[in-house]
Design an enzyme around this catalytic site. Sequence first.
Site, PDB file in Angstrom:
ATOM      1  N   GLY A 242       0.759  -1.227   0.000  1.00  9.65           N
ATOM      2  CA  GLY A 242       0.000   0.000   0.000  1.00  9.65           C
ATOM      3  C   GLY A 242       0.790   1.276   0.000  1.00  9.65           C
ATOM      4  O   GLY A 242       0.404   2.238  -0.652  1.00  9.65           O
ATOM      5  N   GLU A 278       3.083  -4.246   6.267  1.00  7.86           N
ATOM      6  CA  GLU A 278       4.015  -5.063   5.484  1.00  7.86           C
ATOM      7  C   GLU A 278       4.479  -4.315   4.237  1.00  7.86           C
ATOM      8  O   GLU A 278       4.257  -4.757   3.105  1.00  7.86           O
ATOM      9  CB  GLU A 278       3.350  -6.393   5.092  1.00  7.86           C
ATOM     10  CG  GLU A 278       2.917  -7.238   6.284  1.00  7.86           C
ATOM     11  CD  GLU A 278       2.080  -8.436   5.867  1.00  7.86           C
ATOM     12  OE1 GLU A 278       1.880  -8.636   4.648  1.00  7.86           O
ATOM     13  OE2 GLU A 278       1.612  -9.164   6.747  1.00  7.86           O
ATOM     14  N   GLY A 280       7.047  -2.760   1.366  1.00  6.31           N
ATOM     15  CA  GLY A 280       8.243  -3.227   0.683  1.00  6.31           C
ATOM     16  C   GLY A 280       9.015  -2.079   0.065  1.00  6.31           C
ATOM     17  O   GLY A 280      10.045  -1.654   0.576  1.00  6.31           O
ATOM     18  N   ARG A 281       8.469  -1.518  -1.032  1.00  3.73           N
ATOM     19  CA  ARG A 281       9.206  -0.485  -1.767  1.00  3.73           C
ATOM     20  C   ARG A 281       9.486   0.743  -0.898  1.00  3.73           C
ATOM     21  O   ARG A 281      10.525   1.377  -1.044  1.00  3.73           O
ATOM     22  CB  ARG A 281       8.438  -0.088  -3.030  1.00  3.73           C
ATOM     23  CG  ARG A 281       7.332   0.911  -2.824  1.00  3.73           C
ATOM     24  CD  ARG A 281       6.653   1.326  -4.102  1.00  3.73           C
ATOM     25  NE  ARG A 281       5.985   0.196  -4.709  1.00  3.73           N
ATOM     26  CZ  ARG A 281       6.235  -0.235  -5.938  1.00  3.73           C
ATOM     27  NH1 ARG A 281       7.146   0.358  -6.663  1.00  3.73           N
ATOM     28  NH2 ARG A 281       5.589  -1.250  -6.436  1.00  3.73           N
ATOM     29  N   CYS A 357      15.897  -5.114 -28.235  1.00  6.69           N
ATOM     30  CA  CYS A 357      15.359  -4.966 -29.591  1.00  6.69           C
ATOM     31  C   CYS A 357      13.840  -4.759 -29.535  1.00  6.69           C
ATOM     32  O   CYS A 357      13.060  -5.540 -30.085  1.00  6.69           O
ATOM     33  CB  CYS A 357      15.695  -6.198 -30.430  1.00  6.69           C
ATOM     34  SG  CYS A 357      17.464  -6.518 -30.552  1.00  6.69           S
ATOM     35  N   TYR A 386      11.990  -3.276  -6.293  1.00  3.77           N
ATOM     36  CA  TYR A 386      11.338  -3.739  -7.521  1.00  3.77           C
ATOM     37  C   TYR A 386      12.122  -3.306  -8.758  1.00  3.77           C
ATOM     38  O   TYR A 386      11.575  -2.806  -9.723  1.00  3.77           O
ATOM     39  CB  TYR A 386       9.899  -3.253  -7.595  1.00  3.77           C
ATOM     40  CG  TYR A 386       9.016  -3.864  -6.537  1.00  3.77           C
ATOM     41  CD1 TYR A 386       8.745  -5.225  -6.546  1.00  3.77           C
ATOM     42  CD2 TYR A 386       8.480  -3.110  -5.510  1.00  3.77           C
ATOM     43  CE1 TYR A 386       7.955  -5.809  -5.572  1.00  3.77           C
ATOM     44  CE2 TYR A 386       7.686  -3.674  -4.532  1.00  3.77           C
ATOM     45  CZ  TYR A 386       7.438  -5.030  -4.569  1.00  3.77           C
ATOM     46  OH  TYR A 386       6.659  -5.619  -3.606  1.00  3.77           O
TER      47      TYR A 386
END
Length: 887
Positions: A242, A278, A280-281, A357, A386
């Site tokens: 979140g 919880e 993360g980022r 490419c 991430y």
Amino acid sequence: MREASQNYSIDSHIIARFKALAKGQNDPLAAFIYDLDALKSHVTKVMDALPDGVELYYAIKANSEAPILETIAPLVNGFEISSGGEISRIAGFSATKPFIFSGPGKLASDLRAAMAANVEFIHVESQHEIDLLDAVARDMGQVQDVLIRINPALPENMRTKLSMAGTATPFGIEEAALPDAIRQVESSNNLRLKGFHIHAMSHQNDGKRHQALIDFYLQKWAEWTALCAAPDTLTHLNVGGGIGVNYLGDEQFDWPGFCAHLDESLAQTANPPVIRLEPGRFITAFCGYYVIEVLDIKESHKRHFVVCRGGTHQFRLPAAQSHDHPVIHIPNALTGVKDTDNAKRHSGSFDIVGQLCTPKDVLSRNQELQDVAVGSLLVLPMAGAYGFNISHVDFLCHPHPIIDFIGEAKASENPVAAQPASAPVTTTHIPTPTNADGNNVTLLAQQEKRESSARTYPRRFPIAIAKAQGVRVTDMDGREYIDCLAGAGTLALGHNHETVTSAIRDLIEAGAPLHTLDITTPTKEAFIDELLTCLPGEFAADARVHFCGPTGADGVEAAIKLAKIATGRSNVLAFQGGYHGSTHATMSLSGNWHQKSALEGLMPNVHFMPYPYGYRCPFGLGGEDGQKAGLNFIRSVLSDPESGVAKPAAIILEAVQGEGGAIPAPDAWLHELRQITAENDVLLVIDEVQTGFGRTGKLFAFEHASITPDIVVMSKAIGGGLPLSVIAYHGKYDKWRPGAHIGTFRGNQLAMAAGIKTLRHIRENNLADEAARKGQILESALCNLQASFPEIGDVRGRGLMMGVEMVEYGAITDHQGHPKANPALASAIQKTCFAKGLILEVGGRHSAVLRFLPPLIISDGELRDVIGIFSQAVSENCRERTLHVAE
């Protein structure tokens, strides 16, 4: 358009690291650099702001690099993981923390691994997952605390572009099904409901909207707990994800304000739960930089492009989040482009692209850059989460970026040696001192960075061994294992046997030479005496000995070379399923196609014969009929003038195939094969590298068939655990010219000293007989286990060289009606054994055979421990499959 660097600044010591990395590379730079001091400072501030009754568990999917986790571990309350692989990432930190296991589609093997590692809570995402976890917990005889993940209906203003709750998603249980899910958990004797898990608004930068969502969930808490039989036993409300990161502006999520509001909300809630966040980022994003070197600057259809090393296959976040990442240009003067070289410098608006490419390989659009040139460095900040870990790292097989860590964190918090900002910069391509006081994770991370991708055993056994004695090894985290791999059969007397260590000490203390090429010494002559004593008398009386390079593979190379020289022929017959080494020639002689399929130009003139693999007979016969068919085929190859195979110099085989799956050659078959080779004047070479010196119940495996080969290859146990390789052969074949097969380390005196004492100890203490006796105990126990679990297709081997082949019960596929090999089940059992403290190898056809190669000195009590752990592992992994069949 904004100036690319106006909102961001980089400390000078970090820029110095960028420069050092760029100068240290032959190719242009692509690197992820993580500032561990900045990470520690940020996490400390985050944790300091948390109110009472609120915990923070870091979601390691955001960045699971070992130094990152080591830095975070002492600061946060725990970890949130979502796979079995992440369990191993958090194992053994210097600051041990609890963890919770979340995410949809959990594997039963991962659930077992989590429970074996004492997981605190498991989030259950569906009623099927509740059933699965219940079955696993019941089989393990454990009670597991769970949180039910709910996907509630959310007010419209509480949703975001990536909805993890409130819409149709694969996550969680809808509120309508919640009463049934609660009853399902409460009816289990092995599950215990401790609360609920819900998801916040993903990538939410607006703290007030986040506060409103938490308030909404707190209101729901009373409603949800009222559905339970014992609501007072529910303690936790986990809030996943979140908290967003603003990649495009100055203002970030108001964490202090959010925490202050949480404190007020909890104070106003009757019997509030423990709130567990919880993120993360939000934890790791700010500590990372993605640094890329400019390769080209070009114009196409009126747009200007800066082409850089790397791209979205390494740093996927901009593409995944659909944003143009901020870019900082480090001036050309810092990377060696002369200020006067104006023709090569460019200014204006550019799209920053990578090497892929595809037109989608865009890191950032419309970036204003001044004086950018080929060789300039561009930096993408806020790349700590991430980034590389979610990227398509092997797309087009480009080289991976450098992963670098800087900071002044202590060794326990940072396994990569760091330097103060004022100190000279040390880069990752320069070896850093290994931390002798580290743990499994730190040393494995060091190994992964510095050793080749060809390493094998650490992938199956993720440990670093600190010490070893007898049949047991202890890892860096203090956990003990019974070692039934024993150096792939090398350690006949186990680890650090006094017989071996005293021989080494005595030689060193005597001032004897350690290395003599092929110049003789008293130690060498004593070694040959002991070796000839071990060989069968008739063979030893006429034998010549040749010392090879110190590997079994070089011994095989010498044996084949000698056979060709002695006979003047070039063809060699080998056997399907055989394994003789990893050199070019020995791979040519080995049956395993996986290892040699990537190579061209292997040794020619090798022809493969059928080995008597009774369980999966190549003729579809099995038993004596299959053995006779194989021998007749060999006779035909040697006698038929139109067989297409010229008379060979030699036939080479293992009397018990090791890597092929612990398959013993039947005595009658081997005896007749010896007759065939003698009749046809073809040399018989027996590879005793793994079987030699007592492992199969005789000093040599060929002795079971009462035969004498022409050449015997010996290694592994012969050196007492140290590198040594020897061939012995009949004197009439001694046709070498001087220097025909040499090797610098064939004069390893330490190995010879250890070998003398090892061979003598094996012989004088009747360890071959003991191996036969203990092998019967092991085989009997494995056969009893087979009677209970049809997933065990075959039990076979000799002495303390046993194999158990796992099969897909009920899946009849081969020409003899045997079930299909089941490598996945074998791997699962191996992992379970490892988790319980037993190291076993997996090999054989399709990698479906669990192999037992314990030291010969293993005690009866230790053998019972091995049998007990293996039986539990089979039971845990096979019962579940039987249950699924029944369902």
